[in-house]
Write an enzyme that holds these catalytic residues in place. Structure first.
Site, PDB file in Angstrom:
ATOM      1  N   VAL A 287       0.828  -1.206   0.000  1.00 13.69           N
ATOM      2  CA  VAL A 287       0.000   0.000   0.000  1.00 13.69           C
ATOM      3  C   VAL A 287       0.865   1.261   0.000  1.00 13.69           C
ATOM      4  O   VAL A 287       0.667   2.170  -0.793  1.00 13.69           O
ATOM      5  CB  VAL A 287      -0.944   0.015   1.225  1.00 13.69           C
TER       6      VAL A 287
ATOM      7  N   THR B 127      -2.750  -4.462   8.997  1.00 14.96           N
ATOM      8  CA  THR B 127      -3.591  -4.756  10.161  1.00 14.96           C
ATOM      9  C   THR B 127      -4.077  -6.200  10.037  1.00 14.96           C
ATOM     10  O   THR B 127      -5.170  -6.457   9.536  1.00 14.96           O
ATOM     11  CB  THR B 127      -4.787  -3.785  10.242  1.00 14.96           C
TER      12      THR B 127
ATOM     13  N   CYS C  48      -6.960  -8.565   2.828  1.00 13.75           N
ATOM     14  CA  CYS C  48      -8.209  -7.805   2.950  1.00 13.75           C
ATOM     15  C   CYS C  48      -9.429  -8.695   3.160  1.00 13.75           C
ATOM     16  O   CYS C  48      -9.976  -8.761   4.248  1.00 13.75           O
ATOM     17  CB  CYS C  48      -8.413  -6.930   1.710  1.00 13.75           C
TER      18      CYS C  48
END
Length: 427
Positions: A15, A92, A267
Site C-alpha cells: 500500500v 492490520t 483484505c
C-alpha cells in the site's frame, strides 16, 4: 501564504510504496519503514512486491530529504520530523485466533507521536474497525507527543484500495474515500488526495463512516464468495458443473459475477473479523459475516479432501502419493503470500500422508519459508506426480503440458476453473 506540503509515508509495503511514488511526483515525500532490507532494495530502485516497476520507481527517487519533490526512503525516524502530513499504511492482520492484531498500528502511532508538531495532520490508511483511529491511535499520538487532539494536531482517514498485482487499477485510478477529524481537516485531507488521484475522491462526513465503508467493502465480497463456495459444494454432490451454472445465471443483468475459490490475502480474508469483533463488543453477534468466514476458511480442507477422493477413485494409494501444488500466493500473477489459503490445502494434504511439492514462479521462496515453514520451488520440477492441484491461476500455468508430469492414472484438480485441458475435479 500557501501551505508547503511535506509528506511522510509510514510503511512502504504493497500500500505505502505505490502511494509514496504517486505523491512523490508532486510533493517532497519521505518514505519510512523499519525493515532495513526493504529500504536498501528501494534505494537501489527495486520493488520486490512488483507493485511499482523499477523504471517508474527510479523516476521519483531522490538522494536527500530536502528536495522540492521526489521520494527519499529511510529507516531513521528523525528524517520525518519536518513533515506536516503523516500517512500510516502499515498492515492490520489477525492473529491465529482471528482476533485483530493492532500491533503495527500501535507501533507506528508511537513513532509518529515522537515527531509530531503543532498543526500536523496524521492520516491512517490501514483497515480497521469503525472507531479504531480515534479510540486507539489518537490517545497514543496525544500521550507520546504531549499535544492535544483537534487543537494542536489533527487526524484523517483514507482507506487503502490497492489491488495487488493489478496493473490496470493502480492507486491513482481508484476513487479514494477521505475523512477528517474536523470538517476543515476533512477538506484538507480530501484536497491532498484529489491533487494526485485522477479517479476522484469522496469526502465522508466522519472518520468512523470512512472506516466502516472500507471494512464492509471486503466483508461484502467475502459473503458473496462464501455463497458461491457453498453452491460449489452442493453442485459437486449433484454432479453439476458449477462454472456452467454461474455462466448461465450470469446472463441475467443483475446477477453478480462471483466465483468459488480460496479466500486469502490481506483484505477479504481478514477485514470481516475486524467488523465482527467491534459488533461483538457492542453486544451484537454477527451471524452472516461469521458464517461467510467459516465457509471460506473451510475451503482448504474441502479441496484437499476432494483431491484425496479423486486419488481413491483412481485406485492410487493416498499415503506417500506424490502431489504437485501449483501456486502458493493468495492470488494470480502476484508475489503476495500474506494470509494465503493455499497453505491450508497443503497442510491438509500432508495430514493425509501425501508427499507434496509446491511450485510457484511468483512467490519469494525465502519469504514463504519464513512465514509458513514451507519449501517452494521457482522452477518446475521434472518429475511425475499422482496428482496436480492448480491452486493459483498464474498465467505461466497455462503453458504447462500437464500430461508430461502425470503418472498414468494421475489426476488434475483445478481450484480456479482455469485450465483448458481435461481435469478430474474443480470447484
Amino acid at each position: 501564504m500557501k501551505e508547503k506540503i511535506k509528506i511522510a509515508i509510514i510503511g512502504l509495503g504493497y500500500v505505502g510504496l505505490p502511494l509514496a511514488r504517486l505523491f512523490a511526483t508532486k510533493y517532497n515525500v519521505i518514505g519510512f519503514d523499519i525493515n532495513k532490507n526493504r529500504i536498501a532494495e528501494l534505494k537501489k530502485g527495486t520493488d520486490s512486491t512488483l507493485e511499482v516497476s523499477d523504471n517508474v520507481l527510479k523516476q521519483v527517487l531522490v538522494n536527500n530529504s530536502k528536495s522540492e519533490k521526489g521520494l527519499y526512503c529511510t529507516t531513521e525516524i528523525n528524517n520525518i520530523k519536518n513533515c506536516n502530513y503523516y500517512i500510516v499504511t502499515v498492515p492490520t492482520p489477525v492473529d491465529k485466533k482471528n482476533k485483530p492484531d493492532l500491533t503495527p498500528l500501535i507501533k507506528s502511532s508511537e513513532a509518529v507521536g515522537s515527531v509530531l508538531k503543532p498543526q500536523d495532520i496524521v492520516i491512517y490508511e490501514s483497515t480497521v474497525y469503525p472507531g479504531a483511529t480515534e479510540e486507539v491511535c489518537v490517545p497514543i499520538l496525544e500521550e507520546v507527543s504531549g499535544l492535544k487532539f483537534n487543537k494542536d494536531f489533527f487526524v484523517g482517514y483514507s482507506p487503502e484500495r490497492i489491488n495487488p498485482g493489478d496493473k490496470e487499477h493502480t492507486v491513482e485510478k481508484i476513487l479514494k474515500v477521505t475523512a477528517g477529524s474536523m470538517p476543515k481537516i476533512g477538506k484538507k485531507v480530501d484536497n491532498l488526495y484529489a491533487s494526485v488521484i485522477t479517479a476522484g475522491t469522496h469526502l465522508a462526513p466522519t472518520i468512523k463512516v470512512a472506516e466502516a465503508a472500507k471494512v464492509i467493502e471486503n466483508s461484502q465480497r467475502d459473503i458473496n464468495i462464501a455463497f458461491v463456495n457453498e453452491l460449489a459444494k452442493i453442485f459437486n454432490l449433484l454432479n453439476i458443473d458449477t462454472q456452467a451454472v454461474l455462466e448461465a445465471a450470469g446472463t441475467k443483468w443483475n446477477f453478480l459475477p462471483f466465483k468459488p475459490g480460496l479466500v486469502g490475502g490481506h483484505c477479504i480474508g481478514v477485514d470481516p473479523y475486524y467488523l465482527a469483533q467491534k459488533a461483538q463488543e457492542v453486544g451484537y453477534h454477527p451471524e452472516i459475516i461469521l458464517a461467510g468466514r467459516r465457509m471460506n476458511d473451510s475451503m482448504g480442507n474441502y479441496v484437499a479432501s476432494e483431491v484425496v477422493k479423486l486419488l481413491v477413485q483412481q485406485d492410487i494409494k493416498v499415503k506417500n502419493s506424490r502431489i504437485l501444488v501449483l501456486g502458493i500466493t493468495f492470488k494470480e500473477n502476484c508475489p503476495d503470500v500474506r494470509n494465503t489459503k493455499v497453505v491450508d490445502v497443503i497442510e491438509n494434504l500432508k495430514e493425509f500422508g501425501t508427499d507434496v511439492t509446491i511450485f510457484d514462479p511468483w512467490a519469494n521462496s525465502t519469504e514463504v519459508k519464513h512465514e509458513y515453514g514451507i519449501e517452494t520451488l521457482k522452477i518446475m520440477p521434472q518429475n511425475k506426480f499422482d496428482g496436480i492441484v492448480l491452486a493459483v491461476s498464474h498465467n505461466e500455468f497455462l503453458e504447462i503440458d500437464y500430461n508430461k508430469y502425470l503418472n498414468p492414472k494421475g489426476i488434475i484438480y483445478d481450484v480456479k476453473g482455469f485450465l483448458n485441458c481435461e481435469v478430474h475435479g474443480k470447484l
